[in-house]
Each structure stands twice: as C-alpha cells, then as structure tokens.
Design a protein around this motif. Structure first.
Motif, PDB file in Angstrom:
ATOM      1  N   ALA A  27       0.705  -1.123  -0.238  1.00 26.23           N
ATOM      2  CA  ALA A  27      -0.025   0.013  -0.111  1.00 26.23           C
ATOM      3  C   ALA A  27       0.899   1.298   0.146  1.00 26.23           C
ATOM      4  N   GLU A  28       1.985   1.317   0.672  1.00 29.77           N
ATOM      5  CA  GLU A  28       2.790   2.485   0.938  1.00 29.77           C
ATOM      6  C   GLU A  28       3.448   2.499  -0.668  1.00 29.77           C
ATOM      7  N   ALA A  29       3.729   1.781  -1.406  1.00 30.24           N
ATOM      8  CA  ALA A  29       4.012   2.051  -2.812  1.00 30.24           C
ATOM      9  C   ALA A  29       3.188   2.724  -3.603  1.00 30.24           C
ATOM     10  N   GLU A  30       1.772   2.264  -3.355  1.00 30.35           N
ATOM     11  CA  GLU A  30       0.568   2.837  -4.091  1.00 30.35           C
ATOM     12  C   GLU A  30       0.230   4.287  -3.833  1.00 30.35           C
ATOM     13  N   PHE A  31       0.261   4.390  -2.408  1.00 28.93           N
ATOM     14  CA  PHE A  31       0.176   5.658  -1.689  1.00 28.93           C
ATOM     15  C   PHE A  31       1.122   6.638  -2.075  1.00 28.93           C
ATOM     16  N   ASP A  32       2.444   6.196  -2.384  1.00 30.61           N
ATOM     17  CA  ASP A  32       3.537   7.207  -2.732  1.00 30.61           C
ATOM     18  C   ASP A  32       3.204   7.461  -4.222  1.00 30.61           C
ATOM     19  N   ARG A  33       2.877   6.603  -5.216  1.00 32.23           N
ATOM     20  CA  ARG A  33       2.803   6.864  -6.623  1.00 32.23           C
ATOM     21  C   ARG A  33       1.790   7.561  -6.768  1.00 32.23           C
ATOM     22  N   LEU A  34       0.488   7.421  -5.901  1.00 32.74           N
ATOM     23  CA  LEU A  34      -0.409   8.159  -6.103  1.00 32.74           C
ATOM     24  C   LEU A  34      -0.801   9.529  -5.429  1.00 32.74           C
ATOM     25  N   ASP A  35       0.040   9.605  -4.343  1.00 30.52           N
ATOM     26  CA  ASP A  35       0.081  10.738  -3.355  1.00 30.52           C
ATOM     27  C   ASP A  35      -1.475  11.521  -3.103  1.00 30.52           C
ATOM     28  N   PRO A  36      -2.312  10.571  -2.569  1.00 33.12           N
ATOM     29  CA  PRO A  36      -3.452  11.043  -2.272  1.00 33.12           C
ATOM     30  C   PRO A  36      -3.978  12.051  -1.055  1.00 33.12           C
ATOM     31  N   VAL A  37      -2.680  12.050  -0.287  1.00 29.46           N
ATOM     32  CA  VAL A  37      -3.148  12.864   0.880  1.00 29.46           C
ATOM     33  C   VAL A  37      -1.948  14.129   0.922  1.00 29.46           C
ATOM     34  N   ALA A  38      -2.890  15.260   1.267  1.00 27.33           N
ATOM     35  CA  ALA A  38      -2.146  16.378   1.110  1.00 27.33           C
ATOM     36  C   ALA A  38      -1.003  16.632   2.499  1.00 27.33           C
ATOM     37  N   GLY A  39       0.260  16.907   2.141  1.00 30.85           N
ATOM     38  CA  GLY A  39       1.078  17.032   3.454  1.00 30.85           C
ATOM     39  C   GLY A  39       1.731  15.765   3.749  1.00 30.85           C
ATOM     40  N   GLU A  40       2.135  15.789   5.005  1.00 32.14           N
ATOM     41  CA  GLU A  40       2.841  14.692   5.636  1.00 32.14           C
ATOM     42  C   GLU A  40       1.982  14.062   6.317  1.00 32.14           C
ATOM     43  N   TYR A  41       2.112  12.466   6.295  1.00 32.38           N
ATOM     44  CA  TYR A  41       1.328  11.741   6.950  1.00 32.38           C
ATOM     45  C   TYR A  41       1.991  10.290   7.297  1.00 32.38           C
ATOM     46  N   ARG A  42       1.374   9.501   8.233  1.00 29.20           N
ATOM     47  CA  ARG A  42       1.964   8.199   8.442  1.00 29.20           C
ATOM     48  C   ARG A  42       1.067   7.166   8.176  1.00 29.20           C
ATOM     49  N   LEU A  43       1.378   6.242   7.434  1.00 25.07           N
ATOM     50  CA  LEU A  43       0.436   5.037   7.129  1.00 25.07           C
ATOM     51  C   LEU A  43       0.627   3.943   8.018  1.00 25.07           C
ATOM     52  N   GLU A  44      -0.571   3.621   8.508  1.00 21.35           N
ATOM     53  CA  GLU A  44      -0.378   2.397   9.755  1.00 21.35           C
ATOM     54  C   GLU A  44      -1.191   1.348   9.328  1.00 21.35           C
ATOM     55  N   PHE A  45      -0.882   0.113   9.532  1.00 22.47           N
ATOM     56  CA  PHE A  45      -1.855  -0.946   9.495  1.00 22.47           C
ATOM     57  C   PHE A  45      -1.929  -1.681  10.428  1.00 22.47           C
ATOM     58  N   GLU A  46      -3.167  -2.033  10.736  1.00 23.99           N
ATOM     59  CA  GLU A  46      -3.755  -2.807  11.742  1.00 23.99           C
ATOM     60  C   GLU A  46      -4.596  -4.056  11.550  1.00 23.99           C
ATOM     61  N   SER A  47      -4.536  -5.082  12.354  1.00 26.24           N
ATOM     62  CA  SER A  47      -5.490  -6.154  12.230  1.00 26.24           C
ATOM     63  C   SER A  47      -6.821  -5.778  12.769  1.00 26.24           C
ATOM     64  N   PRO A  48      -8.029  -6.488  12.343  1.00 23.42           N
ATOM     65  CA  PRO A  48      -9.212  -5.916  12.980  1.00 23.42           C
ATOM     66  C   PRO A  48      -9.465  -5.874  14.877  1.00 23.42           C
ATOM     67  N   GLY A  49      -8.411  -6.547  15.302  1.00 23.47           N
ATOM     68  CA  GLY A  49      -8.554  -6.227  16.889  1.00 23.47           C
ATOM     69  C   GLY A  49     -10.115  -6.692  17.269  1.00 23.47           C
ATOM     70  N   SER A  50     -10.261  -6.315  18.561  1.00 24.50           N
ATOM     71  CA  SER A  50     -11.317  -6.271  19.464  1.00 24.50           C
ATOM     72  C   SER A  50     -12.530  -5.784  19.208  1.00 24.50           C
ATOM     73  N   LYS A  51     -12.387  -4.289  18.208  1.00 27.07           N
ATOM     74  CA  LYS A  51     -13.332  -3.795  17.819  1.00 27.07           C
ATOM     75  C   LYS A  51     -13.525  -3.837  16.316  1.00 27.07           C
ATOM     76  N   ARG A  52     -13.301  -5.288  15.878  1.00 17.52           N
ATOM     77  CA  ARG A  52     -13.598  -5.509  14.410  1.00 17.52           C
ATOM     78  C   ARG A  52     -14.720  -4.646  13.759  1.00 17.52           C
ATOM     79  N   PRO A  53     -14.411  -4.015  12.945  1.00 23.06           N
ATOM     80  CA  PRO A  53     -15.672  -3.523  11.975  1.00 23.06           C
ATOM     81  C   PRO A  53     -16.365  -4.615  11.172  1.00 23.06           C
TER      82      PRO A  53
END
Length: 154
Positions: A64-90
């Motif tokens: 995803a990082e490669a795709e976000f870097d290529r498309l640059d969809p977010v203005a400014g600096e940001y951190r991309l984080e990934f999580e498993s669903p966890g206890s509050k699973r959508p």
C-alpha cells in the motif's frame, strides 16, 4: 494526484487495489490526527480468514505504501499504519456478521442504536436479539463493530 484528497472511500479504494491481490481485505480506513501528525490507519483482514500476523501487516503495508507514494492522495505529511481488526472489528458485510454469530455487536443506523448478540444472517439481512426481541437490519445500511472479543479465532 495530490489534490488534497483525504476522502476515506478514495483511500479505501487505493488500499484495496494494493492489498487485495496479496490476499487481504480492507475493512476500514480512517484519517486521524494525533499530536498534530496526520495518520492514515488501514484495518485489514485475511481473505482466507486466518489470523493476521505481523508479517501480513508488513506485507500489506509495503504494498500500500508504494501505491500511496505513487498516487500521493493525501496532502502534506502523514504516516500510513496498518492494523489487524482487533477487538473492535468493523462488521461491514453480511459474511462478517455470519462469522461472528452469537457474539455481541454494536450497531448504529436505520433508526437503531444497540448492542446485542448476532442471532442470524440471511443474505444481506442480519438479525439481533435485542432484549428478547428480534431486530433485523441490512448489513450494508448500518455501522457495526464487534462488541466482545471471541474466545477463539473466527
């Protein structure tokens, strides 16, 4: 592409395109601010419904990082984080509810707001036991999260 887009559906589409070929499903994308830092949080699950490992999160994040870097969809600096669903699973699709039958879910939408056990799933319709009464809603028309953690992986 940086047109200051932080629309969650656009970010979800970008993340999905990057990780679905690797066997992951994007459950949710949130843009958060923490201490003045912008964070794009992506919750993923494995399509084979096995537990998500740290290795899985690393693999999905790199793709995803490669795709976000290529498309640059977010203005400014940001951190991309990934999580498993966890206890509050959508719970966003009927099959998510079906997988968690018997467990409590927190549901909002279609004029409802309750926490109750998932009783049955038929097509897109999900039935809950709300204080002894059956309440049926469309899975696609409500926002829901798991309200209790299962005793085993589901």
């Amino acid at each position: 592409m940086n047109n200051n887009t932080t629309d969650n559906s656009t970010l979800q589409q970008i993340a999905h395109a990057a990780v679905e070929p690797l066997g992951f499903e994007v459950l949710e994308v949130q843009v958060q601010s923490q201490g003045g830092e912008k964070i794009v949080l992506v919750r993923v699950d494995r399509l084979d419904e096995q537990p998500v490992t740290m290795e899985d999160l690393t693999k999905a994040s790199r793709a995803a990082e490669a795709e976000f870097d290529r498309l640059d969809p977010v203005a400014g600096e940001y951190r991309l984080e990934f999580e498993s669903p966890g206890s509050k699973r959508p719970l966003t699709r009927a099959r998510h509810f079906e997988r968690m039958l018997g467990l409590k879910a927190r549901v909002r939408g279609e004029g409802h707001a309750f926490t109750a056990p998932i009783k049955a799933v038929s097509g897109d319709q999900v039935t809950f036991d709300v204080s002894g009464q059956d309440v049926t809603v469309s899975a696609s028309a409500v926002q829901a999260n798991l309200a209790e953690f299962p005793d085993r992986h589901r």
